[in-house]
Design a protein around this motif. Sequence first.
Motif, PDB file in Angstrom:
ATOM      1  N   SER A  20       0.819  -1.204   0.000  1.00  0.00           N
ATOM      2  CA  SER A  20       0.000   0.000   0.000  1.00  0.00           C
ATOM      3  C   SER A  20       0.858   1.262   0.000  1.00  0.00           C
ATOM      4  O   SER A  20       0.333   2.352  -0.223  1.00  0.00           O
ATOM      5  CB  SER A  20      -0.950   0.000   1.189  1.00  0.00           C
ATOM      6  OG  SER A  20      -0.240   0.189   2.376  1.00  0.00           O
ATOM      7  N   SER A  39       2.301   3.109   2.174  1.00  0.00           N
ATOM      8  CA  SER A  39       2.169   4.172   3.169  1.00  0.00           C
ATOM      9  C   SER A  39       3.290   4.086   4.202  1.00  0.00           C
ATOM     10  O   SER A  39       3.693   2.993   4.589  1.00  0.00           O
ATOM     11  CB  SER A  39       0.825   4.029   3.871  1.00  0.00           C
ATOM     12  OG  SER A  39       0.890   4.556   5.164  1.00  0.00           O
ATOM     13  N   PRO A  40       3.809   5.211   4.670  1.00  0.00           N
ATOM     14  CA  PRO A  40       4.830   5.148   5.709  1.00  0.00           C
ATOM     15  C   PRO A  40       4.299   4.584   7.018  1.00  0.00           C
ATOM     16  O   PRO A  40       5.029   3.888   7.720  1.00  0.00           O
ATOM     17  CB  PRO A  40       5.276   6.596   5.866  1.00  0.00           C
ATOM     18  CG  PRO A  40       4.227   7.427   5.219  1.00  0.00           C
ATOM     19  CD  PRO A  40       3.586   6.576   4.188  1.00  0.00           C
ATOM     20  N   PHE A  41       3.024   4.875   7.332  1.00  0.00           N
ATOM     21  CA  PHE A  41       2.465   4.292   8.558  1.00  0.00           C
ATOM     22  C   PHE A  41       2.418   2.774   8.441  1.00  0.00           C
ATOM     23  O   PHE A  41       2.726   2.051   9.386  1.00  0.00           O
ATOM     24  CB  PHE A  41       1.056   4.830   8.794  1.00  0.00           C
ATOM     25  CG  PHE A  41       1.041   6.221   9.332  1.00  0.00           C
ATOM     26  CD1 PHE A  41       1.568   6.493  10.585  1.00  0.00           C
ATOM     27  CD2 PHE A  41       0.523   7.257   8.593  1.00  0.00           C
ATOM     28  CE1 PHE A  41       1.563   7.779  11.090  1.00  0.00           C
ATOM     29  CE2 PHE A  41       0.515   8.547   9.086  1.00  0.00           C
ATOM     30  CZ  PHE A  41       1.038   8.817  10.341  1.00  0.00           C
ATOM     31  N   GLY A  98       4.393   1.046   6.700  1.00  0.00           N
ATOM     32  CA  GLY A  98       5.778   0.589   6.804  1.00  0.00           C
ATOM     33  C   GLY A  98       6.173   0.359   8.243  1.00  0.00           C
ATOM     34  O   GLY A  98       6.736  -0.684   8.594  1.00  0.00           O
ATOM     35  N   VAL A  99       5.849   1.315   9.109  1.00  0.00           N
ATOM     36  CA  VAL A  99       6.155   1.138  10.526  1.00  0.00           C
ATOM     37  C   VAL A  99       5.348  -0.033  11.076  1.00  0.00           C
ATOM     38  O   VAL A  99       5.854  -0.855  11.839  1.00  0.00           O
ATOM     39  CB  VAL A  99       5.846   2.434  11.296  1.00  0.00           C
ATOM     40  CG1 VAL A  99       6.121   2.234  12.768  1.00  0.00           C
ATOM     41  CG2 VAL A  99       6.664   3.568  10.761  1.00  0.00           C
ATOM     42  N   LEU A 142       4.197  -2.694   9.554  1.00  0.00           N
ATOM     43  CA  LEU A 142       4.656  -4.037   9.165  1.00  0.00           C
ATOM     44  C   LEU A 142       5.940  -4.395   9.874  1.00  0.00           C
ATOM     45  O   LEU A 142       6.163  -5.558  10.215  1.00  0.00           O
ATOM     46  CB  LEU A 142       4.814  -4.141   7.648  1.00  0.00           C
ATOM     47  CG  LEU A 142       6.013  -3.524   6.955  1.00  0.00           C
ATOM     48  CD1 LEU A 142       7.154  -4.513   6.857  1.00  0.00           C
ATOM     49  CD2 LEU A 142       5.614  -3.111   5.558  1.00  0.00           C
ATOM     50  N   CYS A 171      -1.815   5.096  13.465  1.00  0.00           N
ATOM     51  CA  CYS A 171      -3.011   5.111  12.619  1.00  0.00           C
ATOM     52  C   CYS A 171      -3.309   3.761  11.992  1.00  0.00           C
ATOM     53  O   CYS A 171      -3.341   3.620  10.768  1.00  0.00           O
ATOM     54  CB  CYS A 171      -2.873   6.130  11.511  1.00  0.00           C
ATOM     55  SG  CYS A 171      -2.228   7.685  12.059  1.00  0.00           S
ATOM     56  N   GLU A 192      -3.776   2.306   4.875  1.00  0.00           N
ATOM     57  CA  GLU A 192      -4.242   2.729   3.560  1.00  0.00           C
ATOM     58  C   GLU A 192      -5.372   1.870   3.023  1.00  0.00           C
ATOM     59  O   GLU A 192      -5.785   2.027   1.889  1.00  0.00           O
ATOM     60  CB  GLU A 192      -3.085   2.718   2.553  1.00  0.00           C
ATOM     61  CG  GLU A 192      -2.087   3.833   2.753  1.00  0.00           C
ATOM     62  CD  GLU A 192      -2.690   5.203   2.528  1.00  0.00           C
ATOM     63  OE1 GLU A 192      -3.752   5.283   1.881  1.00  0.00           O
ATOM     64  OE2 GLU A 192      -2.113   6.183   3.016  1.00  0.00           O
ATOM     65  N   GLN A 202      10.094  -4.681   1.281  1.00  0.00           N
ATOM     66  CA  GLN A 202       9.655  -3.330   1.632  1.00  0.00           C
ATOM     67  C   GLN A 202      10.658  -2.285   1.148  1.00  0.00           C
ATOM     68  O   GLN A 202      10.276  -1.228   0.679  1.00  0.00           O
ATOM     69  CB  GLN A 202       9.459  -3.260   3.154  1.00  0.00           C
ATOM     70  CG  GLN A 202       9.327  -1.869   3.728  1.00  0.00           C
ATOM     71  CD  GLN A 202       7.997  -1.211   3.372  1.00  0.00           C
ATOM     72  OE1 GLN A 202       7.089  -1.842   2.868  1.00  0.00           O
ATOM     73  NE2 GLN A 202       7.904   0.093   3.610  1.00  0.00           N
ATOM     74  N   GLN A 204       7.475   3.784  -1.669  1.00  0.00           N
ATOM     75  CA  GLN A 204       7.400   4.874  -2.639  1.00  0.00           C
ATOM     76  C   GLN A 204       8.642   4.902  -3.520  1.00  0.00           C
ATOM     77  O   GLN A 204       9.734   4.592  -3.077  1.00  0.00           O
ATOM     78  CB  GLN A 204       7.231   6.193  -1.895  1.00  0.00           C
ATOM     79  CG  GLN A 204       6.002   6.143  -1.018  1.00  0.00           C
ATOM     80  CD  GLN A 204       5.635   7.483  -0.441  1.00  0.00           C
ATOM     81  OE1 GLN A 204       6.300   8.469  -0.672  1.00  0.00           O
ATOM     82  NE2 GLN A 204       4.562   7.507   0.324  1.00  0.00           N
ATOM     83  N   SER A 249      -0.759   9.102   0.057  1.00  0.00           N
ATOM     84  CA  SER A 249      -0.643   8.364   1.305  1.00  0.00           C
ATOM     85  C   SER A 249      -1.157   9.219   2.449  1.00  0.00           C
ATOM     86  O   SER A 249      -1.025  10.440   2.431  1.00  0.00           O
ATOM     87  CB  SER A 249       0.818   8.014   1.577  1.00  0.00           C
ATOM     88  OG  SER A 249       1.227   7.049   0.669  1.00  0.00           O
ATOM     89  N   SER A 254       8.238   9.615   1.389  1.00  0.00           N
ATOM     90  CA  SER A 254       8.662   9.015   2.654  1.00  0.00           C
ATOM     91  C   SER A 254       8.701   7.512   2.464  1.00  0.00           C
ATOM     92  O   SER A 254       7.679   6.873   2.298  1.00  0.00           O
ATOM     93  CB  SER A 254       7.673   9.365   3.743  1.00  0.00           C
ATOM     94  OG  SER A 254       6.404   8.906   3.387  1.00  0.00           O
ATOM     95  N   VAL A 288       9.670   4.043   4.155  1.00  0.00           N
ATOM     96  CA  VAL A 288      10.108   3.297   5.331  1.00  0.00           C
ATOM     97  C   VAL A 288      10.776   2.040   4.823  1.00  0.00           C
ATOM     98  O   VAL A 288      10.168   1.251   4.131  1.00  0.00           O
ATOM     99  CB  VAL A 288       8.915   2.924   6.221  1.00  0.00           C
ATOM    100  CG1 VAL A 288       9.381   2.131   7.413  1.00  0.00           C
ATOM    101  CG2 VAL A 288       8.206   4.174   6.665  1.00  0.00           C
TER     102      VAL A 288
END
Lengths: 116, 322, 646
Positions: B126, B128-130, B132-133, B135, B222, B228, C446, C452, C584, C594, C596
């Motif tokens: 998806s 998204s940085p959130f 990423g954290v 997972l 979140c 996402e 990842q 991204q 996002s 961004s 991660v």
Amino acid sequence: MMAVNYIGSFALIALGLYCMVAKHNLIKVIIGMGLVDYGTNLLIVSVGFNPGGTAPIFTIAELTRESFFVDPVPQALTLTSIVIGACMTAMSLSLVIKLREQYGTLDTRKIRRLNG
Amino acid sequence: MNVLLSSLFHVLIFPGLLFCVVMGVLLSGLDRIWVARMQRRVGPPLLQSWYDFLKCCGKETIVPRHAKKAVYFAAPVVGFAALISISLFLPIAGGKPAYSGTADLVVILYLLTLVSVCTIVGASASGSPFAGVGLSREMVAMISYELPFVLVILAVSRAILAPGDSLNNIFSLQAIADYQAANGPLITRWALIPAAIAMLFVIPCEVGMHPFDVAEAETEICEGTLAEYSGPPLAVFRLTHMVKMFIMTALFCVLFLGGITTGIAVLDVILFVLFCLILTFLTMSLPHGACARFKVEQVFKFYWTVVAGLAALSLILVWLGL
Amino acid sequence: MNTFLNNFPILAIMILFVGAFVTSLVGRRSALARNGVVLVSMTAALAMMLALVKPVLLDGQIITYWLGNWEPVEGWAFGICLEVDALSLFFGLIVTVAVFVSGVYSFTYMNHDDSLVNYYTLFLMLSGSVLGLVLSGDLFNIFVMVEIMTFTAVALTAFRNTYEGALEGALKYLVVGSLGSTSLLVGIAMLYSQLHTLNLAQISALIPGQGANPVIIAAFAFLFMGFATKAFLFPFQPLAADAHAVAPASISLMISGVLTKCGVYGIIRLCYVLYENLNQPLVQYLVTGFGAVSMFICVTMAFNQHNFKRLLAFHSISQVGYVITAVGLGSALGVSAGLYHAMNHTIFKGLLFLTAGAVQHQTGSLDLDSLGGLSKRMPRTTLLFLIGAASISGLPPFNGFASKWMIYQAAFQRGAATGNFFFLFVCIVALITSVLTLASFIKVAQSVFFGQLPEQYKEVKEVPLAMRIPMWILAVLCIVTGLFPTQVQNYLLLPATSAAFNAANYIDQAMGLGYAAAHGIATGGVAGLMVSDCWNPTSWLMLLFCITCAVAIVALLASPNDLKDAHISSCDEQAEVLDAKYESFFSGEESVYSQVGGSDLFWGFKHNWRKYFSYMHDWHSGIVNDYTLYGVVAIAFVLLACIILL
């Protein structure tokens, strides 16, 4: 007394290993590799030695049950091994030359970009 | 034709899709009510989770710009299907597994992993940085509970071996069920009690329940892995979460509470459901009501020291033949 | 026996060496002729190995070929011999398939480089030497082949010598790898001094008569460490990491998929056929212990890595650790599990290295911290990577799961049968290593493929078809060997395992019938593998498919009406102004780039182990003297342990 060849060759190998472990100059490390090779070659050629044997050069006709000669196989092995050792030295020296061009040093402590 | 029909029955109704979903909704609804009662609230209706699911299904699905579309959609479905397939290998309520000989304990361990991996890969896709954290935390939680889980599995597998037994089917669930049918539930063996306690701790972390829901911490990241997701894919993830509650409690019943039968199949199933309810209360509602969420490194430490220690104690005891 | 087939082993080896020679002759004139020669020799070698499958694997024959027809006289083997039993052929098949895939991949992958004639010459020599090693029936020839292999591998590692660190990695590989070669040669010399023969079959027959001769035991220690070096077992894993990270991807495939397998083959041949000493607990502890330590240390080291291929390199050794662990268990199930995993490792690790090569080829970078989001630009490579990652992490139904599952079974059986905590511990380590492997590949997915897309990679294209075909070959093999474990067991593993346990037959076929019995070697063999039938991937896959369909159908039929109106919105990349709802979620802030990812993804785990990680980081110091020291200490340790305790 039988073990003297082992002691001799292992001493040479140990010396070479010491050189590889303790010396920080790449050329010396490669000299160490050479020493290890020589020790090994000495070991091989010595295990084929028969006290009192002649050189193993016969034609089929001359070869009898009573012929007494040193074992020819280790000599052939040593020859192969020497050749391989020479190639190894040549190869590593050529790598060292290129390394010196890129890194500007022969000190192993400074040639460590790949670590961790 | 009969084989086909019975297969369809197993896959779709019992113990497959329908039963799992019903149980998942039931357990999740009860859990919400119990937690609410502990916090002196009235709580939602029993079927609230189901209503949530339906509502999610009706919403628009927004695929984010950074998402990989195919993986974004495939991950929830594959994860859910893999989870349902586990139920077909469990000898539920003292009976035989629907598909015996297809999978054993190690396979189930890995299928549970596969479910989590689907969540992780979906989150990852998806973009998204959130997520990423999230997972990252989900993976650490997985490493955390995996060690005690493995130790419990090995302890149980060793416990059912008598000297001179054939070693061919060591991780077989059927063998565990048979052993318990003959010798009574494994929880009555004192050497296995620490393992059972460890397993009780594994359940909430595997399901991702409070206080171990580090990966989906709403207030910090979140919803993390689900940040996402929207619409039907989100609904499937929610359903997966509910069904996992059932699968994990059922796995505990199979491992430690097997062999308690009344002789009547329907009563057995009801008994089984009852066990699942009690376990849900013990392992999920009670900690949820009592504790605040752990930090991720605390989760790891707790599981690799306390919980793994308990499981290892059990393993050593059964290994010594106690 | 078919005399025509008898010549195939030597022909297969020769055609690769001759191919190397011809390549250097014609290759400078025309690239097409060069590629043609390479393709023909690889295909011919592969075809000959496949032709031997029927007589050797299925009918259980052993093919011996005496060079120059120097057959044994009066029970003494003077000539040089090739002896192909099921075990050799099993590894021969792995080798030729890997060579074929790697060669085909090179045709496109290497097209940015110059002096390709040298590349292909070395490549074919490497292939020939490896094939020669696994088919050889003569100990000294094994040594010579190991040396050619090391040489060419070092030269190929340094092939892109302007690439950062290539020369350094090659030199370390050469210097520390020479310890292994020396160790092998010393072992051979010591064996020769006692037995006066170099023929594997004859050595195998004569060793039991020697009793507790310390020289023979010391020779075992040296030979074992020699092969362990070639398999890059702990403490030699830094070499593999350095060499893999800088070599071209096709060579990484060769190093991880083929060279390490030579070490594995050597250890199996040594422990099961030559010495037949894996029934002794000490040898079991030794082999399994080395495997388990490599397995665990390398998987944790992979957490520290910033370079895609260096990370894969550590995993490569970790998986070889699995193989050695299983082999060291000393049971038939253990050996077959080890062989299975060895085969799978070549397949999935090859696939992963090739995807890494594809990423490098298209983006020019392997840095996990700077890549990201490539799934949008390279969707097919992403799919291939996911297949490889799922296989190595052991997710059902891919092949890694089937073999790991057998390894757990074997370790647990061994533990339960002996009541020994050591094997139980090994089983736990194997299970935990598996989840750590998974974590590591989640990190790669990842960091490289999801998330991204950085600005500088916006224009990246998918790799050409010619590079995807070899990857697809491996991916299909991943799935096929995972879905049909029973067939793999029956047709590949069982013959190879029986060959490992039947030294007497190996001896008799080379030295004449009755030779083994005269030296007191009993006929062994494995009747059937003790594998429980509790894993049936095809049924599971059918179930999974049924459930997925059921979910889909139920969702469509029984859904409330508004579901049918629900629509899927995805953004139009070409649009001038992008709709903000596709960005996002950023807690209401404006969305920015961004990603991660990168090497510190699993902070919660690494934080708790920070002391261990920083210690291991320092331990892999990158100084060649240190690595040599570790190697020397390991050899000394094994030598002392063997001499004192055996």
